[in-house]
Design a protein around this motif. Structure first.
Motif, PDB file in Angstrom:
ATOM      1  N   LEU A 107       0.844  -1.187   0.000  1.00 26.00           N
ATOM      2  CA  LEU A 107       0.000   0.000   0.000  1.00 26.00           C
ATOM      3  C   LEU A 107       0.877   1.233   0.000  1.00 26.00           C
ATOM      4  O   LEU A 107       1.895   1.285   0.698  1.00 26.00           O
ATOM      5  N   ARG A 108       0.483   2.212  -0.755  1.00 24.78           N
ATOM      6  CA  ARG A 108       1.118   3.514  -0.667  1.00 24.78           C
ATOM      7  C   ARG A 108       0.624   4.176   0.623  1.00 24.78           C
ATOM      8  O   ARG A 108      -0.430   3.812   1.151  1.00 24.78           O
ATOM      9  N   PRO A 109       1.363   5.128   1.154  1.00 26.16           N
ATOM     10  CA  PRO A 109       0.908   5.796   2.380  1.00 26.16           C
ATOM     11  C   PRO A 109      -0.516   6.349   2.269  1.00 26.16           C
ATOM     12  O   PRO A 109      -1.310   6.210   3.200  1.00 26.16           O
ATOM     13  N   SER A 110      -0.842   6.934   1.136  1.00 29.77           N
ATOM     14  CA  SER A 110      -2.195   7.483   0.980  1.00 29.77           C
ATOM     15  C   SER A 110      -3.245   6.371   1.003  1.00 29.77           C
ATOM     16  O   SER A 110      -4.348   6.560   1.530  1.00 29.77           O
ATOM     17  N   GLN A 111      -2.924   5.198   0.472  1.00 28.18           N
ATOM     18  CA  GLN A 111      -3.862   4.075   0.506  1.00 28.18           C
ATOM     19  C   GLN A 111      -4.024   3.546   1.932  1.00 28.18           C
ATOM     20  O   GLN A 111      -5.131   3.216   2.352  1.00 28.18           O
ATOM     21  N   ALA A 112      -2.914   3.468   2.660  1.00 27.79           N
ATOM     22  CA  ALA A 112      -2.985   3.003   4.048  1.00 27.79           C
ATOM     23  C   ALA A 112      -3.841   3.946   4.884  1.00 27.79           C
ATOM     24  O   ALA A 112      -4.689   3.504   5.675  1.00 27.79           O
ATOM     25  N   LEU A 113      -3.635   5.250   4.709  1.00 26.22           N
ATOM     26  CA  LEU A 113      -4.439   6.221   5.445  1.00 26.22           C
ATOM     27  C   LEU A 113      -5.906   6.177   5.024  1.00 26.22           C
ATOM     28  O   LEU A 113      -6.807   6.309   5.858  1.00 26.22           O
ATOM     29  N   SER A 114      -6.153   5.980   3.750  1.00 27.14           N
ATOM     30  CA  SER A 114      -7.529   5.862   3.260  1.00 27.14           C
ATOM     31  C   SER A 114      -8.217   4.641   3.873  1.00 27.14           C
ATOM     32  O   SER A 114      -9.374   4.712   4.301  1.00 27.14           O
ATOM     33  N   LEU A 115      -7.493   3.529   3.947  1.00 28.25           N
ATOM     34  CA  LEU A 115      -8.049   2.321   4.563  1.00 28.25           C
ATOM     35  C   LEU A 115      -8.360   2.585   6.038  1.00 28.25           C
ATOM     36  O   LEU A 115      -9.447   2.262   6.518  1.00 28.25           O
ATOM     37  N   TRP A 116      -7.408   3.177   6.759  1.00 26.25           N
ATOM     38  CA  TRP A 116      -7.628   3.485   8.174  1.00 26.25           C
ATOM     39  C   TRP A 116      -8.839   4.414   8.336  1.00 26.25           C
ATOM     40  O   TRP A 116      -9.657   4.231   9.229  1.00 26.25           O
ATOM     41  N   HIS A 117      -8.956   5.399   7.461  1.00 26.15           N
ATOM     42  CA  HIS A 117     -10.071   6.344   7.498  1.00 26.15           C
ATOM     43  C   HIS A 117     -11.397   5.622   7.281  1.00 26.15           C
ATOM     44  O   HIS A 117     -12.364   5.833   8.025  1.00 26.15           O
ATOM     45  N   LYS A 118     -11.456   4.763   6.293  1.00 32.66           N
ATOM     46  CA  LYS A 118     -12.698   4.031   6.003  1.00 32.66           C
ATOM     47  C   LYS A 118     -13.094   3.104   7.150  1.00 32.66           C
ATOM     48  O   LYS A 118     -14.263   3.008   7.508  1.00 32.66           O
ATOM     49  N   VAL A 119     -12.121   2.427   7.717  1.00 33.53           N
ATOM     50  CA  VAL A 119     -12.404   1.550   8.854  1.00 33.53           C
ATOM     51  C   VAL A 119     -12.868   2.389  10.042  1.00 33.53           C
ATOM     52  O   VAL A 119     -13.856   2.043  10.714  1.00 33.53           O
ATOM     53  N   SER A 120     -12.198   3.508  10.296  1.00 33.47           N
ATOM     54  CA  SER A 120     -12.592   4.386  11.400  1.00 33.47           C
ATOM     55  C   SER A 120     -14.010   4.913  11.220  1.00 33.47           C
ATOM     56  O   SER A 120     -14.801   4.934  12.166  1.00 33.47           O
ATOM     57  N   LEU A 121     -14.341   5.323  10.007  1.00 30.66           N
ATOM     58  CA  LEU A 121     -15.700   5.805   9.736  1.00 30.66           C
ATOM     59  C   LEU A 121     -16.731   4.706   9.953  1.00 30.66           C
ATOM     60  O   LEU A 121     -17.804   4.953  10.515  1.00 30.66           O
ATOM     61  N   SER A 122     -16.413   3.494   9.528  1.00 20.90           N
ATOM     62  CA  SER A 122     -17.331   2.369   9.751  1.00 20.90           C
ATOM     63  C   SER A 122     -17.571   2.157  11.232  1.00 20.90           C
ATOM     64  O   SER A 122     -18.697   1.908  11.665  1.00 20.90           O
ATOM     65  N   GLU A 123     -16.502   2.276  12.024  1.00 19.13           N
ATOM     66  CA  GLU A 123     -16.621   2.078  13.466  1.00 19.13           C
ATOM     67  C   GLU A 123     -17.420   3.197  14.122  1.00 19.13           C
ATOM     68  O   GLU A 123     -18.219   2.953  15.019  1.00 19.13           O
ATOM     69  N   VAL A 124     -17.214   4.433  13.675  1.00 16.96           N
ATOM     70  CA  VAL A 124     -17.944   5.568  14.231  1.00 16.96           C
ATOM     71  C   VAL A 124     -19.444   5.433  13.937  1.00 16.96           C
ATOM     72  O   VAL A 124     -20.285   5.736  14.773  1.00 16.96           O
ATOM     73  N   ARG A 125     -19.765   4.941  12.765  1.00 16.06           N
ATOM     74  CA  ARG A 125     -21.163   4.830  12.339  1.00 16.06           C
ATOM     75  C   ARG A 125     -21.861   3.594  12.908  1.00 16.06           C
ATOM     76  O   ARG A 125     -23.076   3.519  12.895  1.00 16.06           O
ATOM     77  N   ASP A 126     -21.106   2.651  13.411  1.00 15.52           N
ATOM     78  CA  ASP A 126     -21.659   1.409  13.937  1.00 15.52           C
ATOM     79  C   ASP A 126     -22.041   1.595  15.405  1.00 15.52           C
ATOM     80  O   ASP A 126     -21.582   2.498  16.076  1.00 15.52           O
ATOM     81  N   SER A 127     -22.860   0.692  15.896  1.00 12.97           N
ATOM     82  CA  SER A 127     -23.262   0.768  17.303  1.00 12.97           C
ATOM     83  C   SER A 127     -22.355  -0.076  18.206  1.00 12.97           C
ATOM     84  O   SER A 127     -22.635  -0.221  19.387  1.00 12.97           O
ATOM     85  N   ALA A 128     -21.288  -0.603  17.669  1.00 16.58           N
ATOM     86  CA  ALA A 128     -20.353  -1.415  18.455  1.00 16.58           C
ATOM     87  C   ALA A 128     -19.611  -0.528  19.448  1.00 16.58           C
ATOM     88  O   ALA A 128     -19.579   0.692  19.297  1.00 16.58           O
ATOM     89  N   PRO A 129     -18.993  -1.138  20.461  1.00 16.25           N
ATOM     90  CA  PRO A 129     -18.239  -0.335  21.430  1.00 16.25           C
ATOM     91  C   PRO A 129     -17.175   0.520  20.750  1.00 16.25           C
ATOM     92  O   PRO A 129     -16.548   0.104  19.780  1.00 16.25           O
ATOM     93  N   ASP A 130     -17.012   1.714  21.257  1.00 13.69           N
ATOM     94  CA  ASP A 130     -16.051   2.667  20.708  1.00 13.69           C
ATOM     95  C   ASP A 130     -14.793   2.624  21.562  1.00 13.69           C
ATOM     96  O   ASP A 130     -14.773   3.138  22.678  1.00 13.69           O
ATOM     97  N   LEU A 131     -13.748   2.000  21.054  1.00 12.34           N
ATOM     98  CA  LEU A 131     -12.501   1.844  21.804  1.00 12.34           C
ATOM     99  C   LEU A 131     -11.491   2.911  21.411  1.00 12.34           C
ATOM    100  O   LEU A 131     -11.414   3.319  20.257  1.00 12.34           O
ATOM    101  N   THR A 132     -10.688   3.317  22.396  1.00 13.13           N
ATOM    102  CA  THR A 132      -9.567   4.194  22.092  1.00 13.13           C
ATOM    103  C   THR A 132      -8.478   3.357  21.412  1.00 13.13           C
ATOM    104  O   THR A 132      -8.521   2.123  21.429  1.00 13.13           O
ATOM    105  N   MET A 133      -7.496   4.022  20.872  1.00 18.24           N
ATOM    106  CA  MET A 133      -6.364   3.310  20.261  1.00 18.24           C
ATOM    107  C   MET A 133      -5.673   2.430  21.291  1.00 18.24           C
ATOM    108  O   MET A 133      -5.301   1.297  21.013  1.00 18.24           O
ATOM    109  N   ARG A 134      -5.498   2.947  22.498  1.00 15.84           N
ATOM    110  CA  ARG A 134      -4.837   2.196  23.563  1.00 15.84           C
ATOM    111  C   ARG A 134      -5.653   0.954  23.919  1.00 15.84           C
ATOM    112  O   ARG A 134      -5.121  -0.146  24.043  1.00 15.84           O
ATOM    113  N   GLN A 135      -6.962   1.122  24.081  1.00 19.63           N
ATOM    114  CA  GLN A 135      -7.821  -0.017  24.405  1.00 19.63           C
ATOM    115  C   GLN A 135      -7.782  -1.060  23.292  1.00 19.63           C
ATOM    116  O   GLN A 135      -7.702  -2.260  23.554  1.00 19.63           O
TER     117      GLN A 135
END
Length: 116
Positions: free
Chosen positions: A5-33
């Motif tokens: 992955l290029r850096p921009s692709q890695a960040l895009s993937l992280w962004h998409k996963v983060s957005l999915s998590e924010v929009r979901d009703s699953a527990p919201d964990l910190t990075m540390r957790q």
């Protein structure tokens, strides 16, 4: 397995996963957790507060606070080691395993959406 992955692709993937998590009703964990939870589920047990703190390079109170939150969410459980009552052993739960399985599915789905 190699993932290129290029850096921009890695960040895009992280962004998409983060957005999915924010929009979901699953527990919201910190990075540390999330790092603690992944360590508990990906590294072979047993896990102790002391061991997790040393492995992750943080203090025992940091681990304890994260475990308090994740315990409330039923992602992990804790109990005293019957052989050495000074140690607190952290155990996996069905809810925690299901949470991480769902997260892995989200990561895979979002990775498939990346342009090649």
């Amino acid at each position: 397995m190699t993932v290129n992955l290029r850096p921009s692709q890695a960040l895009s993937l992280w962004h998409k996963v983060s957005l999915s998590e924010v929009r979901d009703s699953a527990p919201d964990l910190t990075m540390r957790q999330a790092a603690i939870l992944l360590t508990i589920y990906l590294d072979p047990p047993p896990h102790t507060v002391r061991g997790l703190a040393a492995h992750l390079g943080v203090t025992k109170p940091v681990i304890t606070r994260a475990l308090d939150t994740m315990g409330t969410m039923k992602l992990v459980t804790r109990h005293r080691d019957p052989r050495d009552r000074r140690n607190v052993v952290i155990a996996r739960t069905v809810e925690g395993a299901l949470y991480l399985e769902r997260l892995a599915d989200v990561i895979i789905a979002r990775a498939r959406e990346l342009p090649t």
